[in-house]
Write a protein that holds these residues in place. Structure first.
Motif, PDB file in Angstrom:
ATOM      1  N   ASP A   1       4.401   9.244  10.866  1.00 20.48           N
ATOM      2  CA  ASP A   1       4.722   9.717   9.525  1.00 20.48           C
ATOM      3  C   ASP A   1       6.059   9.124   9.081  1.00 20.48           C
ATOM      4  OD1 ASP A   1       2.440  11.111   9.609  1.00 20.48           O
ATOM      5  OD2 ASP A   1       3.342  13.096   9.792  1.00 20.48           O
ATOM      6  N   ARG A   2       6.046   8.544   7.888  1.00 19.05           N
ATOM      7  CA  ARG A   2       7.246   7.848   7.395  1.00 19.05           C
ATOM      8  C   ARG A   2       7.649   8.392   6.028  1.00 19.05           C
ATOM      9  NH1 ARG A   2       5.648   3.133   5.946  1.00 19.05           N
ATOM     10  NH2 ARG A   2       3.442   3.494   6.312  1.00 19.05           N
ATOM     11  N   TYR A   3       8.944   8.463   5.810  1.00 17.65           N
ATOM     12  CA  TYR A   3       9.528   8.950   4.561  1.00 17.65           C
ATOM     13  C   TYR A   3      10.139   7.740   3.860  1.00 17.65           C
ATOM     14  CZ  TYR A   3      11.941  12.378   1.551  1.00 17.65           C
ATOM     15  OH  TYR A   3      12.368  13.149   0.488  1.00 17.65           O
ATOM     16  N   VAL A   4       9.495   7.274   2.789  1.00 17.50           N
ATOM     17  CA  VAL A   4       9.892   5.976   2.218  1.00 17.50           C
ATOM     18  C   VAL A   4      10.123   6.071   0.705  1.00 17.50           C
ATOM     19  CG1 VAL A   4       8.561   4.747   3.975  1.00 17.50           C
ATOM     20  CG2 VAL A   4       7.515   5.212   1.750  1.00 17.50           C
ATOM     21  N   PHE A   5      10.906   5.124   0.207  1.00 17.65           N
ATOM     22  CA  PHE A   5      11.040   4.951  -1.234  1.00 17.65           C
ATOM     23  C   PHE A   5       9.783   4.260  -1.756  1.00 17.65           C
ATOM     24  CE2 PHE A   5      15.701   4.905  -0.243  1.00 17.65           C
ATOM     25  CZ  PHE A   5      16.049   5.990  -1.037  1.00 17.65           C
ATOM     26  N   PRO A   6       9.220   4.738  -2.871  1.00 17.10           N
ATOM     27  CA  PRO A   6       7.990   4.135  -3.389  1.00 17.10           C
ATOM     28  C   PRO A   6       8.275   2.951  -4.317  1.00 17.10           C
ATOM     29  CG  PRO A   6       8.511   6.063  -4.676  1.00 17.10           C
ATOM     30  CD  PRO A   6       9.599   5.938  -3.635  1.00 17.10           C
ATOM     31  N   PHE A   7       9.149   2.070  -3.903  1.00 15.62           N
ATOM     32  CA  PHE A   7       9.425   0.875  -4.707  1.00 15.62           C
ATOM     33  C   PHE A   7      10.034  -0.195  -3.815  1.00 15.62           C
ATOM     34  CE2 PHE A   7      13.150   3.685  -5.130  1.00 15.62           C
ATOM     35  CZ  PHE A   7      14.159   2.850  -4.674  1.00 15.62           C
TER      36      PHE A   7
ATOM     37  N   ASN B   1       0.827  -1.212   0.000  1.00 14.10           N
ATOM     38  CA  ASN B   1       0.000   0.000   0.000  1.00 14.10           C
ATOM     39  C   ASN B   1       0.859   1.259   0.000  1.00 14.10           C
ATOM     40  OD1 ASN B   1      -2.563  -1.256  -0.004  1.00 14.10           O
ATOM     41  ND2 ASN B   1      -2.357  -1.714   2.188  1.00 14.10           N
ATOM     42  N   ASP B   2       2.022   1.204   0.644  1.00 18.10           N
ATOM     43  CA  ASP B   2       2.929   2.359   0.623  1.00 18.10           C
ATOM     44  C   ASP B   2       3.356   2.688  -0.799  1.00 18.10           C
ATOM     45  OD1 ASP B   2       2.748   2.468   3.322  1.00 18.10           O
ATOM     46  OD2 ASP B   2       4.791   1.794   3.752  1.00 18.10           O
ATOM     47  N   ILE B   3       3.584   1.652  -1.595  1.00 12.80           N
ATOM     48  CA  ILE B   3       3.975   1.856  -2.998  1.00 12.80           C
ATOM     49  C   ILE B   3       2.792   2.348  -3.809  1.00 12.80           C
ATOM     50  CG2 ILE B   3       4.890   0.711  -5.065  1.00 12.80           C
ATOM     51  CD1 ILE B   3       6.304  -1.278  -3.216  1.00 12.80           C
ATOM     52  N   ALA B   4       1.611   1.755  -3.573  1.00 16.34           N
ATOM     53  CA  ALA B   4       0.423   2.112  -4.341  1.00 16.34           C
ATOM     54  C   ALA B   4       0.008   3.561  -4.125  1.00 16.34           C
ATOM     55  CB  ALA B   4      -0.728   1.177  -3.977  1.00 16.34           C
ATOM     56  N   LYS B   5       0.287   4.113  -2.949  1.00 15.35           N
ATOM     57  CA  LYS B   5      -0.099   5.500  -2.660  1.00 15.35           C
ATOM     58  C   LYS B   5       0.690   6.504  -3.493  1.00 15.35           C
ATOM     59  CE  LYS B   5      -1.651   4.523   2.048  1.00 15.35           C
ATOM     60  NZ  LYS B   5      -1.333   4.587   3.493  1.00 15.35           N
ATOM     61  N   SER B   6       1.793   6.065  -4.075  1.00 17.68           N
ATOM     62  CA  SER B   6       2.590   6.961  -4.919  1.00 17.68           C
ATOM     63  C   SER B   6       2.120   6.957  -6.363  1.00 17.68           C
ATOM     64  CB  SER B   6       4.066   6.546  -4.874  1.00 17.68           C
ATOM     65  OG  SER B   6       4.579   6.677  -3.590  1.00 17.68           O
ATOM     66  N   SER B   7       1.158   6.120  -6.672  1.00 17.10           N
ATOM     67  CA  SER B   7       0.657   6.036  -8.039  1.00 17.10           C
ATOM     68  C   SER B   7      -0.427   7.078  -8.275  1.00 17.10           C
ATOM     69  CB  SER B   7       0.096   4.634  -8.306  1.00 17.10           C
ATOM     70  OG  SER B   7      -0.504   4.564  -9.580  1.00 17.10           O
ATOM     71  N   ASP B   8      -0.380   7.751  -9.426  1.00 16.62           N
ATOM     72  CA  ASP B   8      -1.432   8.716  -9.766  1.00 16.62           C
ATOM     73  C   ASP B   8      -2.779   8.011  -9.923  1.00 16.62           C
ATOM     74  OD1 ASP B   8       0.280  10.811  -9.670  1.00 16.62           O
ATOM     75  OD2 ASP B   8       0.746  10.788 -11.793  1.00 16.62           O
TER      76      ASP B   8
END
Length: 852
Positions: free
Chosen positions: A571-577, A504-511
């Motif tokens: 709050d987390r600062y993550v790579f979207p991959f 879900n963390d990755i999916a949230k970066s998708s338009d």
């Protein structure tokens, strides 16, 4: 044309070239100027002198580190900040196409393995001197006298002599095996060959099998990441430690070596014996007396650490002649081959094994690659449960645990009984994966994993360093190191990013919210090349270049994805991959759905560019047949073609889709892309670049069988026509992306594309008439845009003027095939929502520039 050894660009003033050679992979000529040569030699001599007064053991250790550096040095290539590091890439005159490192490390490994089996075995000091003597045996002949003198000083090396002492003969043989082989036409010439000695050396091939089954038996990201990190740790650190390759976790290094010594009585101290260790597999030299014990230990390490991962390791011993001339050259050579080809009952066998009945093909096959192919066959037999000749032990099989009627099933793999039944319900194997995955996280709380490790007998993925962090490297950590190293991909991060917690963390970066993409990539054209690699030195160079190129290609592409803030309880600062795996020639990635097209295109282009060769570009007229997007413009701009390329398959789906299912689909798409690559590489076309296939999965129920059946049902008409143009070449993929961006930039109504798509099912002639009528009724702006993007930019492979659109004639696989037609509209509509609007992309690019 001669290319510069550092930057690969053509050298304009060829008269300045000091040394010239042909690259073993690219087949192009490369050269180094006298100035560059002298600079590297001077810096290397200074570097050697900086070691101060050292004994032989320290000198050989320092030189091995210089020739066999860490990844951060390999990433920099030949243009790193320190010229002494470029020493390893200087050309070796004793073996065409090899580098100083290739030849020196191979000679040292062979000398060590032969010397180790001398009876009585020499002491460690003598073996170290033997290694260093073999490592530098050709340096005076190769123009490296200054480095040679600085390294040896007043100490005399063991000189290579065919009739000298036993140690001098070993250095001579190691030098000869690592160097250019002598051409042999008649088997009788082997009787007087300098390598026709009663000496043998072992080769070991082993590692994990069915890796993806181990990665993906869980659908949860921490366990997937942990499984990947654990297998990579074993492959890249634990197994090399058996041979003396130092690792960051000193306690584990000592435990591995002491355990092996206790079980076998052997301690190996020559990291140069590792020819390659990547992609879950290891190929290494070994003393003939230890070869099967090393293979047993590799299997034991995998089973002991993972409990459930499959692994297979095999070993065999070979004569020194076989290292240069393939299997049993004294018993079967050119004359025997020609006689076998003349007999009808054996001619077919010869043709199947050697590729033809031609003498040159026979000689090409009789090389070091034949030995590795033999080991690969033995590895496959052992994996299938067959006994291994001359091996006393049976395969160390993974644990199979039955679930009793009153036991709780593991919530992660749903296969084994749980050993932890609290907040998480995990079996022991999945607990190890989870602990390893969590241990790679930067925000790990102190003591957070103690409860889990206590439940599995205090097993740890790694020991802790001075800062309290686990001494464990995962792909996110490596990516961070790469980004920090190179200014052209570095980004102004707000803080140190971490990996995502879940999909879900990755999916949230998708338009297109909640969508992810699973990417599966694999190299093309490599199998046949591996079978025909002449020498161990060339094998070492090939595997290193492919492994490093695969990593840098992926890292450069992923640098396009900025870290994001995930707003939740913390709050987390993550790579979207997520990088699941980067193997020898393949990779598995998960990225946001709306970013995948740009990432995939960049990975393919980055990889292909590293293997571009002027020598591979032949008939450009035929090459036009390979491209259906602006082929003339593209072909006219071509100067090179890649020797090796990459095919990629990716599937876009919602984040809740099972990862194992996505991997299965991506694997099928990869096979489809590779099939097109094989078709285009034929002489009639001659395209050697990468290919891509994709699928947008709106629901799991879309595909109830396999990909091929799905496409036949939904994309094939009653005739040979197809409603899709996939797979694409790399150039076509860039055109595909540009086409969608052009429609979005021009505000072309998406509903009108849907309307055009519906008429395609009526057949080519009817839908073409509908298309022309529809285009004529559009306003001038939309009509011209449709004509430009569908008719002018895209065309059939065979004749761009024969079809008005939206149908294009397919490239015929044979002259007898009936012409089929294909259309792009279904592909455009399927991918439309997953390619960024140009306006939005410009905003992101401007934001990047302002941050920089």
């Amino acid at each position: 044309m001669t290319r510069d050894w550092k930057i690969s660009e053509p050298i304009k003033e060829v008269d300045q070239v000091h040394c010239q050679w042909t690259d073993i992979i690219l087949d192009d000529k490369f050269g180094i100027t006298k100035e560059d040569w002298n600079t590297v030699i001077e810096k290397t001599v200074e570097h050697v002198h900086s070691w101060g007064e050292q004994n032989i053991a320290r000198r050989v250790s320092c030189m091995i580190r210089l020739l066999l550096p860490q990844l951060d040095v390999l990433w920099q290539g030949k243009v790193g900040p320190n010229d002494e590091l470029s020493f390893r890439w200087l050309p070796c005159k004793s073996l065409q196409g090899a580098t100083v490192a290739d030849h020196a490390l191979t000679a040292s490994a062979i000398a060590y393995c032969i010397g180790y089996d001398i009876n009585p075995r020499p002491d460690i000091e003598t073996l170290d001197k033997l290694r260093l003597s073999a490592l530098t045996a050709t340096w005076k002949d190769d123009g490296l006298e200054d480095v040679y003198d600085a390294l040896w000083g007043e100490d005399p090396p063991i000189e290579p002599k065919p009739d000298g002492t036993e140690l001098e003969q070993i250095v001579f043989m190691a030098k000869a095996v690592a160097s250019e082989r002598t051409k042999i036409n008649d088997a009788s010439e082997f009787n007087t060959h300098s390598l026709n000695e009663n000496k043998q050396i072992g080769l070991v091939l082993g590692g994990a099998t069915k890796i993806k089954g181990y990665f993906l038996e869980s659908a949860k990201l921490p366990e997937i990441r942990g499984a990947s990190a654990l297998l990579d740790r074993i492959n890249l650190e634990d197994v090399p430690a058996l041979f003396g390759r130092e690792i960051q976790d000193k306690q584990r290094y000592e435990r591995i070596r002491k355990g092996f010594c206790k079980r076998t009585g052997h301690t190996l101290s020559a990291p140069e014996c590792i020819i390659y260790a990547a992609g879950g597999n290891t190929l290494a030299f070994a003393p003939a007396s230890v070869v099967h014990q090393i293979a047993d230990e590799i299997e034991r390490i995998y089973t002991h650490e993972t409990l459930v991962a499959n692994s297979v390791a095999v070993g065999d011993t070979f004569d020194l002649l076989e290292l240069q001339y393939g299997l049993n050259p004294t018993q079967f050579w050119i004359g025997d081959f020609q006689k076998a080809c003349e007999k009808p009952e054996t001619a077919k066998i010869m043709h199947t094994y050697y590729g033809s009945t031609d003498k040159e093909d026979f000689l090409e096959r009789k090389c070091f690659g034949e030995l590795t192919s033999s080991l690969a066959g033995a590895q496959l037999k052992r994996r299938e449960g067959n006994t291994t000749p001359d091996r006393k032990t049976h395969r160390d099989l993974p644990t199979h645990v039955e679930i009793g009627p009153y036991q709780v099933r593991c919530e992660s793999c749903e296969r084994r009984p749980a050993v932890i039944n609290e907040a998480k319900v995990l079996c022991e194997a999945c607990t190890r994966k989870y602990v390893t995955g969590r241990a790679t996280k930067k925000q790990l709380k102190r003591g957070e994993l103690d409860h889990y490790t206590n439940s599995i007998n205090k097993w740890l993925p790694a020991n802790k360093g001075e800062n309290g962090e686990y001494l464990l490297t995962d792909w996110i950590s490596l990516y961070n190191e790469y980004v920090e190293l190179f200014s052209d991909v570095s980004q102004n991060y707000e803080q140190d990013p971490d990996g995502p917690n879940d999909l879900n963390d990755i999916a949230k970066s998708s338009d297109r919210e909640n969508y992810i993409a699973f990417i599966y990539a694999d190299g093309n054209n490599m199998g046949a090349y591996l079978e025909n690699i002449e020498t161990p030195a060339q094998y070492r160079q090939f595997s290193e270049r492919v492994f490093v190129t695969m990593q840098t290609a992926a890292f450069k592409a992923l640098a396009k994805l900025e870290p994001v803030w995930i707003k939740d309880d913390n709050d987390r600062y993550v790579f979207p991959f997520e990088i699941i795996s980067i193997g020898g020639d393949d990779l598995l990635l998960i990225v946001p759905g709306s970013k995948v097209f740009e990432v995939v295109h960049a990975i393919g282009e980055n990889f292909d560019s590293e293997f571009n060769s002027y020598n591979r570009l032949t008939n450009t007229d035929k090459l036009r047949l390979s491209q259906r997007y602006k082929s003339s413009k593209w072909v006219d701009a071509q100067e090179m073609q890649p020797v090796f390329s990459m095919s990629l398959g990716f599937v876009i789906a919602e984040a809740h889709t099972p990862v194992a299912f996505l991997e299965h689909l991506a694997g099928s798409l990869l096979k489809s892309a590779k099939t097109r690559a094989k078709m285009l590489i034929k002489d009639e076309v001659g395209y050697r670049g990468g290919t891509v296939d994709f699928l947008v999965l709106k629901s799991i129920s879309m595909i109830t069988s396999n990909l091929s059946d799905f496409r036949k049902k939904f994309y094939k008409t009653d005739t040979k026509n197809s409603l899709t143009m996939r797979p694409f070449t790399s150039h076509e993929l860039s055109g595909f992306i540009e086409t969608i961006k052009a429609f979005k930039e021009g505000k072309f109504p998406q509903s009108q594309l849907y309307q055009l798509r519906e008429s395609l099912k009526l057949g080519r002639q009817t839908s073409t008439l509908d298309y022309l009528y529809f285009r004529s009724r559009l306003d001038k702006k939309d009509g011209e845009q449709l004509q430009d993007q569908i008719e002018h930019n895209w065309h059939s492979a065979s004749d761009k003027n024969s079809n008005p659109g939206p149908w294009y004639a397919m490239l015929q696989e044979s002259k007898t095939d009936k012409t089929g037609y294909e259309t792009l509209l279904f592909d455009l509509i399927e991918a439309y929502d997953f390619i960024l609007d140009p306006e939005k992309q410009n905003e992101e690019d401007n934001s990047d520039e302002s941050n920089d």
